[in-house]
Design a protein around this motif. Sequence first.
Motif, PDB file in Angstrom:
ATOM      1  N   ASP A   1       0.828  -1.203   0.000  1.00  0.00           N
ATOM      2  CA  ASP A   1       0.000   0.000   0.000  1.00  0.00           C
ATOM      3  C   ASP A   1       0.867   1.259   0.000  1.00  0.00           C
ATOM      4  N   THR A   2       1.895   1.270   0.823  1.00  0.00           N
ATOM      5  CA  THR A   2       2.794   2.422   0.881  1.00  0.00           C
ATOM      6  C   THR A   2       3.475   2.633  -0.468  1.00  0.00           C
ATOM      7  N   PHE A   3       3.969   1.562  -1.056  1.00  0.00           N
ATOM      8  CA  PHE A   3       4.621   1.658  -2.362  1.00  0.00           C
ATOM      9  C   PHE A   3       3.655   2.208  -3.407  1.00  0.00           C
ATOM     10  N   GLN A   4       2.423   1.700  -3.405  1.00  0.00           N
ATOM     11  CA  GLN A   4       1.447   2.157  -4.392  1.00  0.00           C
ATOM     12  C   GLN A   4       1.102   3.633  -4.199  1.00  0.00           C
ATOM     13  N   ARG A   5       1.009   4.087  -2.943  1.00  0.00           N
ATOM     14  CA  ARG A   5       0.733   5.505  -2.688  1.00  0.00           C
ATOM     15  C   ARG A   5       1.880   6.385  -3.153  1.00  0.00           C
ATOM     16  N   ILE A   6       3.120   5.923  -2.959  1.00  0.00           N
ATOM     17  CA  ILE A   6       4.281   6.674  -3.439  1.00  0.00           C
ATOM     18  C   ILE A   6       4.255   6.761  -4.958  1.00  0.00           C
ATOM     19  N   VAL A   7       4.015   5.645  -5.601  1.00  0.00           N
ATOM     20  CA  VAL A   7       3.973   5.627  -7.073  1.00  0.00           C
ATOM     21  C   VAL A   7       2.900   6.571  -7.584  1.00  0.00           C
ATOM     22  N   ASP A   8       1.696   6.478  -7.032  1.00  0.00           N
ATOM     23  CA  ASP A   8       0.601   7.333  -7.493  1.00  0.00           C
ATOM     24  C   ASP A   8       0.912   8.810  -7.284  1.00  0.00           C
ATOM     25  N   SER A   9       1.352   9.151  -6.083  1.00  0.00           N
ATOM     26  CA  SER A   9       1.609  10.541  -5.739  1.00  0.00           C
ATOM     27  C   SER A   9       2.748  11.127  -6.586  1.00  0.00           C
ATOM     28  N   CYS A  10       3.853  10.435  -6.633  1.00  0.00           N
ATOM     29  CA  CYS A  10       5.018  10.959  -7.349  1.00  0.00           C
ATOM     30  C   CYS A  10       4.809  10.951  -8.859  1.00  0.00           C
ATOM     31  N   TYR A  11       4.058   9.993  -9.361  1.00  0.00           N
ATOM     32  CA  TYR A  11       3.752   9.956 -10.792  1.00  0.00           C
ATOM     33  C   TYR A  11       2.958  11.199 -11.180  1.00  0.00           C
ATOM     34  N   LYS A  12       1.948  11.529 -10.382  1.00  0.00           N
ATOM     35  CA  LYS A  12       1.119  12.698 -10.679  1.00  0.00           C
ATOM     36  C   LYS A  12       1.930  13.988 -10.620  1.00  0.00           C
ATOM     37  N   LYS A  13       2.881  14.062  -9.682  1.00  0.00           N
ATOM     38  CA  LYS A  13       3.661  15.279  -9.499  1.00  0.00           C
ATOM     39  C   LYS A  13       4.799  15.426 -10.494  1.00  0.00           C
ATOM     40  N   CYS A  14       5.374  14.317 -10.936  1.00  0.00           N
ATOM     41  CA  CYS A  14       6.647  14.383 -11.656  1.00  0.00           C
ATOM     42  C   CYS A  14       6.598  14.008 -13.137  1.00  0.00           C
ATOM     43  N   ILE A  15       5.569  13.317 -13.561  1.00  0.00           N
ATOM     44  CA  ILE A  15       5.522  12.838 -14.944  1.00  0.00           C
ATOM     45  C   ILE A  15       4.446  13.602 -15.702  1.00  0.00           C
TER      46      ILE A  15
END
Length: 83
Positions: free
Chosen positions: A29-43
């Motif tokens: 869950d933590t990994f998925q939240r990091i991926v979602d959050s950082c993907y939206k901010k950085c890509i």
Amino acid sequence: MSYLYGGQQQTINPQNVAMAEQELEMVTDTFQRIVDSCYKKCIPTQYLDGELNKGESVCIDRCAAKFFKVNEKVGAALAQKSQ
């Protein structure tokens, strides 16, 4: 397979299995939240390259680091309040 353990019978504690499953769920869950959050901010929404550029990579590194730092601080605050 008992020859791997010197012929001794191994028992599995169901409570340990449940705890390991819960920990795996939390990490996932933590990994998925990091991926979602950082993907939206950085890509960007429109891809120009098939690979991450330097700016995107740096953004993701910083985003993940901040996520872990905030998670650590929140955990410490909750632990302090529970005492």
